[in-house]
Design a protein around this motif. Sequence first.
Motif, short mmCIF file in Angstrom:
data_model
loop_
_atom_site.label_atom_id
_atom_site.label_comp_id
_atom_site.label_asym_id
_atom_site.label_seq_id
_atom_site.Cartn_x
_atom_site.Cartn_y
_atom_site.Cartn_z
N PHE A 51 56.21 92.67 42.70
CA PHE A 51 55.94 93.53 41.55
C PHE A 51 57.24 94.10 40.97
N GLU A 52 58.17 94.44 41.84
CA GLU A 52 59.46 94.93 41.36
C GLU A 52 60.18 93.85 40.57
N ASP A 53 60.10 92.62 41.04
CA ASP A 53 60.71 91.51 40.33
C ASP A 53 60.09 91.34 38.94
N LEU A 54 58.75 91.38 38.89
CA LEU A 54 58.07 91.26 37.60
C LEU A 54 58.43 92.42 36.68
N ALA A 55 58.50 93.63 37.23
CA ALA A 55 58.85 94.80 36.41
C ALA A 55 60.25 94.66 35.83
N GLY A 56 61.18 94.12 36.62
CA GLY A 56 62.53 93.94 36.14
C GLY A 56 62.64 92.91 35.03
N GLY A 230 45.42 88.53 43.48
CA GLY A 230 45.28 89.94 43.15
C GLY A 230 45.72 90.29 41.75
N LEU A 231 45.59 89.34 40.81
CA LEU A 231 46.10 89.54 39.45
C LEU A 231 45.04 89.14 38.42
N HIS A 264 55.44 83.19 35.12
CA HIS A 264 56.37 83.79 36.07
C HIS A 264 55.76 83.85 37.48
N VAL A 265 54.48 84.15 37.57
CA VAL A 265 53.84 84.21 38.89
C VAL A 265 53.82 82.83 39.53
#
Length: 434
Positions: A51-56, A230-231, A264-265
Motif C-alpha cells: 500500500f505504501e508503494d501504491l501511495a507513493g 483484498g482490492l 500496477h497491482v
Amino acid sequence: MSGNVTSLFRSTAAHSPSMAALTRESGAAAGAGPVDFCIPCNPYFPTPAMFEDLAGRLRDIVTYYPSSADTITAELCGLLQLPPQCVAMGNGSTELITWIDHLLVRESLAVPVPTFGRWTDQPMETGKRVDMFPLQEAGGFALDLARYAEFVRARGTRAVVVCNPNNPDGGYQHKQALVQFMDTMADRDLVVVDESFLEFADAETDASVVQEAMLRPNVVVLRSLGKNFGLHGVRFGYLVANPALAGRVRSMLPKWNLNSFAEHVVFMLRDHGPEYAQSLLQVRRDRLEMAAQLSALPGLTVYPSQGNFLFVRLPVGAEGTAVRDRMLTEHRVLVRECGNKIGSSSRFLRLVVRPQADVRRLVSGLEQVLYGAGRGAAVPGPATGTGYSSGTAAVDRLMYETNGSGMRAITARAAGAGAPGPAAAPAPAAGTGT
C-alpha cells in the motif's frame, strides 16, 4: 450512526450499500467506518508495504493512461502460466458476467439459489429465462450435481452456472465431481464455473478446473482478483476458456477496460507471491476459529464454508434486518443480511472472515443484540418451530413462479405446520424472462 444510514439498505436491491455511501451518511472521517463483515475480501493483502508503494505512485497512477488490456493480460498469464489466447480480463467479474450473458447465453440459464445476485439478475434484465434450482436448508444448502443435471435436462435449459465455492453459503464441489458434471453438460450451449472465491478453499490442493475448461468447447471459468487480493475497488477479474470462447469475449472489450491501479497491482504480484500465499493461509485459519466462536452462540447455525465468509442462520425469533441495523448503529459492525438474496431469507447473515480481534467484537455485539437482557434482546426467549421469517414468503413466491412446482412441497408443509405460506402470485408477464 443515524437512522438515515440504515435506511440505505432499504434503497438497495440485491446488494448492500457501498462503504463510501455508509461513510458519507454517517459523517465519519475517512477510514473511520464500521468494522466490515459484509464485503468478502482478503484482509491481509496487499501488505502495508505494498500500500505504501501504491501511495507513493498515486500521482502517476491516476494521471496517465494504463497499458492496453493485452499488455496487462500477458503479464497476468505469465504469473498464472496460462496461454493469453485463453484468457480475457475484465473490469471486475461483473463486467465479464455481463458479456457472457450478451454473447454466450441464448435463451435460458440455470443457476442454483441462493447465489451471487448477478447470475440471476443479469440474464433476467436481458429477457432470458432463468431456471432456479433451490438449495435446501435441510441439506445445509449443499448442491447435488446429479440432481442439478436432471433439473437442467427437465427444464431444457441451454446454459448452466455453478459457483464453487458458492456465495453466500461457501458450499464446495470437488474437482473430480465438477469435471464429471461438465462432461454431462457437454450438449449444453454453455457451462460457467464461477471460481471467484476458490483461492480461499483448502479442501484439495488442485481445485481449479481452468485446465479442463481450455480443452472443452462450451466451458468458461470465471475468476476474481479483487476478492483474492483484498482490492474490490480496483475492479479486475478474468475468465479462462478455449481460444474461441475467450477470444469472442475479448474482442468485445474496450482496449482500456482495465485501469492503472489494476495494472500496477498485477505487475507488483511477481515480487509478492509469498506474501499472497501467506495471506490465504491466514484467512483459512481465521475461518476455522471464527466458525468455532460463532457456533458457540446459542441457537446460531454456522454452515460449512470453503470461502472467506460464513453463512449463519439466526436463532428462532431473531430477524436479520433488525440484527443488522442494531449491529451497525450500536456496535459499528457491518454485516450482510441475506433477505434480499433469492433463495435465502432475513434469518440468514453472511459474515466475512476477519482477524480475531474483529471477530471478538462481532461475537460480543451479537451476544448483546441477540440475548441482551430485557426488551433489548432480538431473541425474546426460548422458542420452538421453524416459522417463516420476513422475506421468506416473497422468496418462495418468486421460486414458485419461476420453477412451477419446485417449492410446492415446501410451502405445503409450512402451511400444514401453521406457518404462513406464500400468498397467491399472479402469473409472470410474457417476456419477463422468468
